[in-house]
Design a protein around this motif. Sequence first.
Motif, short mmCIF file in Angstrom:
data_model
loop_
_atom_site.label_atom_id
_atom_site.label_comp_id
_atom_site.label_asym_id
_atom_site.label_seq_id
_atom_site.Cartn_x
_atom_site.Cartn_y
_atom_site.Cartn_z
N GLY A 183 12.50 7.05 -17.08
CA GLY A 183 11.90 7.96 -18.04
C GLY A 183 11.75 7.37 -19.43
O GLY A 183 11.24 8.03 -20.33
N HIS A 184 12.21 6.15 -19.62
CA HIS A 184 12.07 5.50 -20.92
C HIS A 184 10.61 5.12 -21.16
O HIS A 184 9.89 4.78 -20.23
CB HIS A 184 12.93 4.24 -20.99
N VAL A 185 10.20 5.18 -22.40
CA VAL A 185 8.84 4.81 -22.78
C VAL A 185 8.71 3.29 -22.60
O VAL A 185 9.57 2.52 -23.05
CB VAL A 185 8.53 5.20 -24.24
N ILE A 186 7.66 2.89 -21.91
CA ILE A 186 7.39 1.47 -21.71
C ILE A 186 6.30 1.05 -22.67
O ILE A 186 5.21 1.61 -22.66
CB ILE A 186 6.98 1.18 -20.25
N ARG A 187 6.59 0.11 -23.52
CA ARG A 187 5.63 -0.32 -24.54
C ARG A 187 5.10 -1.69 -24.21
O ARG A 187 5.65 -2.50 -23.63
CB ARG A 187 6.29 -0.33 -25.91
N SER A 215 -2.68 8.79 -14.35
CA SER A 215 -2.05 7.48 -14.51
C SER A 215 -2.98 6.37 -14.03
O SER A 215 -3.80 6.57 -13.14
CB SER A 215 -0.76 7.42 -13.71
N ASN A 216 -2.81 5.20 -14.62
CA ASN A 216 -3.61 4.05 -14.18
C ASN A 216 -2.80 3.20 -13.19
O ASN A 216 -1.61 3.46 -12.94
CB ASN A 216 -4.11 3.24 -15.38
N SER A 248 4.39 0.39 -12.04
CA SER A 248 5.66 0.41 -12.76
C SER A 248 6.67 1.31 -12.05
O SER A 248 7.84 0.95 -11.88
CB SER A 248 5.43 0.88 -14.20
N ILE A 249 6.22 2.48 -11.60
CA ILE A 249 7.08 3.39 -10.85
C ILE A 249 7.47 2.73 -9.52
O ILE A 249 8.64 2.74 -9.12
CB ILE A 249 6.39 4.74 -10.61
N ALA A 277 0.83 -1.22 0.00
CA ALA A 277 0.00 0.00 0.00
C ALA A 277 0.86 1.26 0.00
O ALA A 277 0.62 2.18 -0.79
CB ALA A 277 -0.93 -0.01 1.21
N VAL A 278 1.85 1.33 0.89
CA VAL A 278 2.68 2.54 0.95
C VAL A 278 3.55 2.67 -0.29
O VAL A 278 3.78 3.78 -0.77
CB VAL A 278 3.51 2.61 2.26
N ASP A 279 4.01 1.57 -0.85
CA ASP A 279 4.80 1.64 -2.08
C ASP A 279 3.96 2.21 -3.23
O ASP A 279 4.41 3.07 -3.99
CB ASP A 279 5.33 0.26 -2.47
N PHE A 280 2.73 1.71 -3.35
CA PHE A 280 1.83 2.18 -4.41
C PHE A 280 1.47 3.66 -4.21
O PHE A 280 1.57 4.46 -5.14
CB PHE A 280 0.56 1.32 -4.43
N ALA A 281 1.07 4.01 -3.00
CA ALA A 281 0.66 5.39 -2.72
C ALA A 281 1.81 6.37 -2.93
O ALA A 281 1.62 7.47 -3.46
CB ALA A 281 0.11 5.49 -1.30
#
Length: 157
Positions: free
Chosen positions: A153-157, A138-139, A145-146, A117-121
């Motif tokens: 900062g790279h685009v994640i596809r 953001s979803n 992912s963060i 929970a704290v990691d996500f928040a």
Amino acid sequence: ARERFEAVLAMSDIAHGNTGVMADVFDLTYNEGNTLSNTKAAAIDAQKRFGLETVAFTTREHASASQNTVGGVLFHNNECVSATSYELDVLDRFGTGDAYAAGVLHALAKQWDAQKAVDFATAAFALKHTIHGDQHTSNEAEIFSIAQGNTSGHVIR
């Protein structure tokens, strides 16, 4: 403000805030050595003082107005945990605390453990600093992912 906050907290299960609120409203300061230790002490103190089930506090260190290091602390299920801090360039601070609170509420609704929970928040909190406007766009997958360390900062596809 103290009287009103105390009345509301007496009827609350969860509180969101930071050490600044504890200082400004309740005249309480914490000198545990560093920002994270101070915030953990404040969260534990708030939980005990007000009989709260959950306390979700943010941390912030200012290198400048446009460069901050941010983090999060969560007291939940008698456990006080913290997330990895993020050094970031601030695009817009509006809505960042709301993003943290929403992340905590989302995690609690999904019945995640305190660390997840704290990691996500905290990831939601940090990411919101890079989004212009008051609303987080953001979803869940992007925020995770963060939280999992994808901060290059790279685009994640």
